[in-house]
Design an enzyme around this catalytic site. Structure first.
Site, PDB file in Angstrom:
ATOM      1  N   TYR A  67       7.910   7.083 -13.764  1.00  0.00           N
ATOM      2  CA  TYR A  67       8.967   6.663 -13.093  1.00  0.00           C
ATOM      3  C   TYR A  67      10.116   7.607 -13.197  1.00  0.00           C
ATOM      4  O   TYR A  67      10.916   7.824 -12.371  1.00  0.00           O
ATOM      5  CB  TYR A  67       9.374   5.398 -13.340  1.00  0.00           C
ATOM      6  N   ARG A  70       9.742  10.262 -10.932  1.00  0.00           N
ATOM      7  CA  ARG A  70      10.049   9.923  -9.390  1.00  0.00           C
ATOM      8  C   ARG A  70      11.533   9.903  -9.184  1.00  0.00           C
ATOM      9  O   ARG A  70      12.161  10.181  -8.055  1.00  0.00           O
ATOM     10  CB  ARG A  70       9.263   8.558  -9.158  1.00  0.00           C
ATOM     11  N   HIS A 119       8.654  -3.508  -2.104  1.00  0.00           N
ATOM     12  CA  HIS A 119       8.124  -3.025  -3.563  1.00  0.00           C
ATOM     13  C   HIS A 119       9.218  -2.800  -4.615  1.00  0.00           C
ATOM     14  O   HIS A 119       8.895  -1.868  -5.454  1.00  0.00           O
ATOM     15  CB  HIS A 119       7.278  -1.931  -3.252  1.00  0.00           C
ATOM     16  N   GLU A 215      -1.380  10.630  11.274  1.00  0.00           N
ATOM     17  CA  GLU A 215      -2.833  10.414  11.208  1.00  0.00           C
ATOM     18  C   GLU A 215      -3.156   9.020  11.610  1.00  0.00           C
ATOM     19  O   GLU A 215      -2.611   7.952  11.532  1.00  0.00           O
ATOM     20  CB  GLU A 215      -3.462  10.609   9.823  1.00  0.00           C
TER      21      GLU A 215
END
Ligand code: OAD
Length: 252
Positions: A67, A70, A119, A215
């Site tokens: 984390y 990140r 989240h 996609e």
């Protein structure tokens, strides 16, 4: 890049209620890895070793290493034209809700106001003992671990697999999906629940669901419109078309 249909543009007026659900794909053009695509986190790491309460209990140092990495990436990069376009769209629409699965806070940094973070946010920490919340960098770090003043360990302020989502954000998301005329689903693989249930709910309530993704996903066959391409190109183009339609100046 696929252009929005004339049908969408005819329906999409500034007085329409609009909701947007975003995923990691919108931040990919900022330079942040996605989860499942090429170079995605879950191609190289196992989610159960990094993003579960059990992983944190077993090896909090390893979880924090990931984390912190990140957090560094979020700090090194910045919102892109896709995030900025959504902030602009919010200012154009009478009713607007932005629901994100992303934990990078880029929507807020781009100027979006009404954001529900399903989240959590990687730049926040929450004490695993007393529940106190703080911003990244405000923890007391010792031997690679962050401590709260109550003595317990801080954990990243995100939702892990197997955990419940923040109640207010989740409720906002369901209310938006149920009541919006339009739902844009941007840069998500549409495989993680409960977020992946929102487009289906919106469809059942008669919303016009537009998917923006480079996609096809499991949502694609059910979406009213699939705009295939990069969010950072499609969203600014869409906002410019709405401005043109509404007779507003293009502020890009
Ligand atoms: P994924 O990595 O599963 O999906 C990212 C999606 O973005 C894919 O469908 C890509 O095709 C698309 N994409 C990539 N670049 C794009 C671009 N420039 N423009 C448009 N689309 C692009 O990420 P999420 O769906 O966000 O949860 O993942 C959902 C959750 O799974 C995450 O919040 C995280 C993860 O495990 C937790 O950690 C709890």
């Amino acid at each position: 890049m696929k252009r929005p249909s004339s049908n969408l543009l005819a329906l999409l007026r500034a007085d329409a209620s609009v909701a947007v659900l975003t995923g990691a794909g919108i931040s990919a053009e900022s330079g942040l890895p996605t989860f499942r695509g090429a170079g995605g986190w879950w191609k190289n790491y196992r989610a159960e070793n990094l993003a579960t309460p059990e992983a944190f209990q077993k090896n909090p140092r390893l979880v924090w290493e990931w984390y912190n990495h990140r957090r560094d990436l979020v700090g090194q990069h910045a919102p892109n034209p896709g995030h900025l376009a959504l902030a602009q769209l919010e200012s154009l629409c009478k009713t607007f809700a932005l629901i994100t699965q992303n934990v990078d806070g880029y929507h807020q940094r781009a100027g979006s106001a009404n954001v529900s973070e399903l989240h959590g946010n990687v730049m926040k920490s929450r004490c695993s003992g007393c529940g106190h919340e703080c911003e990244a960098g405000m923890e007391n770090w010792k031997d690679g671990l962050p401590y709260c003043s109550c003595g317990a360990l801080y954990r990243p302020g995100v939702v892990w697999f197997g955990e419940t989502l923040p109640a207010t954000a989740l409720q906002n998301a369901f209310v938006a999906a149920e009541n919006s005329r339009f739902l844009f689903v941007v840069g998500t693989s549409s495989v993680v629940y409960p977020a992946a249930a929102l487009p289906q709910l919106a469809l059942e309530r008669g919303a016009y669901v537009v998917e923006i993704n480079d996609e096809a996903t499991p949502l694609t066959p059910r979406a009213d419109e699939f705009l295939q391409g990069r969010a950072g190109e499609i969203l600014p183009a869409l906002v410019a078309l709405i401005q043109l339609q509404e007779g507003l100046p293009d502020k890009r």
